[in-house]
Design a protein around this motif. Structure first.
Motif, PDB file in Angstrom:
ATOM      1  N   GLY A 312      68.685  23.196  49.317  1.00  0.00           N
ATOM      2  CA  GLY A 312      69.263  24.561  49.607  1.00  0.00           C
ATOM      3  C   GLY A 312      70.576  24.841  49.747  1.00  0.00           C
ATOM      4  N   LEU A 313      71.368  23.935  49.645  1.00  0.00           N
ATOM      5  CA  LEU A 313      72.804  24.066  50.147  1.00  0.00           C
ATOM      6  C   LEU A 313      73.397  25.160  49.193  1.00  0.00           C
ATOM      7  N   GLY A 314      73.044  25.166  47.683  1.00  0.00           N
ATOM      8  CA  GLY A 314      73.766  26.054  46.822  1.00  0.00           C
ATOM      9  C   GLY A 314      73.279  27.618  47.243  1.00  0.00           C
ATOM     10  N   LEU A 315      71.972  27.786  47.545  1.00  0.00           N
ATOM     11  CA  LEU A 315      71.323  28.887  47.968  1.00  0.00           C
ATOM     12  C   LEU A 315      71.986  29.508  49.421  1.00  0.00           C
ATOM     13  N   HIS A 316      72.087  28.593  50.272  1.00  0.00           N
ATOM     14  CA  HIS A 316      72.748  28.944  51.264  1.00  0.00           C
ATOM     15  C   HIS A 316      74.118  29.345  51.260  1.00  0.00           C
ATOM     16  N   ASN A 317      74.931  28.668  50.382  1.00  0.00           N
ATOM     17  CA  ASN A 317      76.426  29.089  49.996  1.00  0.00           C
ATOM     18  C   ASN A 317      76.525  30.588  49.475  1.00  0.00           C
ATOM     19  N   LEU A 318      75.548  30.727  48.511  1.00  0.00           N
ATOM     20  CA  LEU A 318      75.493  32.307  48.025  1.00  0.00           C
ATOM     21  C   LEU A 318      75.344  33.062  48.806  1.00  0.00           C
TER      22      LEU A 318
END
Length: 355
Positions: A312-318
């Motif tokens: 979920g790192l990419g979604l958190h960064n978004l």
């Protein structure tokens, strides 16, 4: 720079205020039966103008005692002494200017400054300077507050830019490694395919460099970036990877932060389609509703128990990027079923003015 002398409009207002005060003093002298109006005006107007410029020096007295490092006893002593000296100076100016006018005018209309009137002139000069000290002190305090707010806003802007740069740099390097490995493998079995994949990869990174430094780009530019990315991935996955873009005509010129769709497509391939034997289709839908731009990315996934959903790192960064740019005006939600992953975004609609 002095706040009154540095601004011509403010300077004129100050002069007008002094002249009105002088006219008021002249009226009081006439009402008290001490002199005529003509003499009172000749006496009071120059005196008030000189007193006004004398009072303007209070700004420098306040600046010499910064509020943050000021002690009450020191402030009382300095302010009281400055007001006392100013009152005495103004009293001397009053006597001197009155004697000049007495020499020039007829004795019958001259003003006789008695001891009681001298006390009133002194108290007026003392009070005027003290009020000027308090007014400039208040002005400096508000000016310091505004400056602190400006510095805080600048710091927030720098922090936001730094955060965005970090978030933009967190692109999954596996895409590049996998692409290079695929090119290496294709050189032996399909040189033309290897060449096509190299060109597509170069086009993708060239466009990435051109948009990464911009705060916002048009949706059409982002879609072209996604097309270049998918062109590389479709060489790797072949017919296993499909894509569909449903974009309403009025959404193409909308401004969005760069590279918000490409990482989502990368996640859809990495955590969804790559793990499906039959592959699947990524569906991107974009439309405008009122003053909001709605974007959704939908892709098939494996079973609910699959361990390929990522951390979920990419979604958190978004979400962090949206929070830094739009504060609480943007929304990012996602949901996963047994066979499908759906991500939805809603952000304020902004029109590209250059088109």
């Amino acid at each position: 720079m002095h706040p009154i002398l540095s601004d011509f409009r403010r300077f004129l207002l100050y002069i007008v205020a002094c002249l009105l005060m002088g006219a008021g003093i002249a009226r009081l002298l006439v009402v008290a039966g001490l002199t005529t109006m003509s003499y009172a005006l000749l006496l009071s107007l120059p005196l008030v103008l000189l007193g006004g410029f004398l009072a303007s020096s209070a700004y420098f007295v306040c600046r010499s005692l910064p509020i943050a490092h000021r002690r009450m006893a020191t402030a009382v002593l300095v302010f009281g002494s400055a007001s006392l000296i100013s009152g005495l100076i103004w009293l001397g100016i009053c006597h001197g200017w009155n004697k000049v006018l007495m020499f020039l005018m007829e004795d019958g209309i001259a003003l006789q400054i008695t001891s009681h009137l001298s006390v009133l002139f002194f108290l007026a000069g003392f009070a005027l300077y003290l009020l000027a000290l308090l007014a400039f002190d208040l002005y400096i305090a508000f000016d310091n507050m505004r400056e602190a707010e400006r510095r805080e806003a600048a710091s927030r802007l720098l922090a936001r830019d730094a955060e965005l740069q970090v978030l933009r740099s967190q692109i999954d390097p596996h895409f590049l490694f996998n692409s290079l490995n695929s090119i290496s493998a294709l050189t032996a079995i399909d040189p033309a395919g290897a060449r096509g994949m190299t060109i597509a990869l170069a086009d993708f990174f060239r466009q990435t460099l051109s948009v990464a430094e911009k705060e916002k780009i048009s949706l059409n530019d982002e879609l072209r970036l996604c097309e270049n990315f998918l062109a590389v991935e479709k060489i790797r996955f072949g017919k296993k990877l499909g894509s569909t873009f449903n974009v309403s005509p009025d959404a193409g010129q909308a401004l969005i932060p760069p590279m918000i769709l490409q990482p989502l497509l990368e996640n859809a391939i990495k955590h969804g389609i790559r793990n499906l034997p039959q592959g699947g289709v990524i569906t991107v839908t974009v439309f405008r509703r009122d003053q909001w731009l709605h974007i959704s990315v939908q892709n098939p996934v494996g079973s609910a128990g699959s361990n390929s959903t990522g951390n979920g790192l990419g979604l958190h960064n978004l979400r962090q990027r949206f929070a830094a740019i739009y504060a609480e005006q943007a929304r990012v939600t996602w949901q996963k079923t047994e066979n499908e992953f759906l991500l939805e975004m809603a952000l304020p609609y902004e029109q590209d003015r250059q088109t």
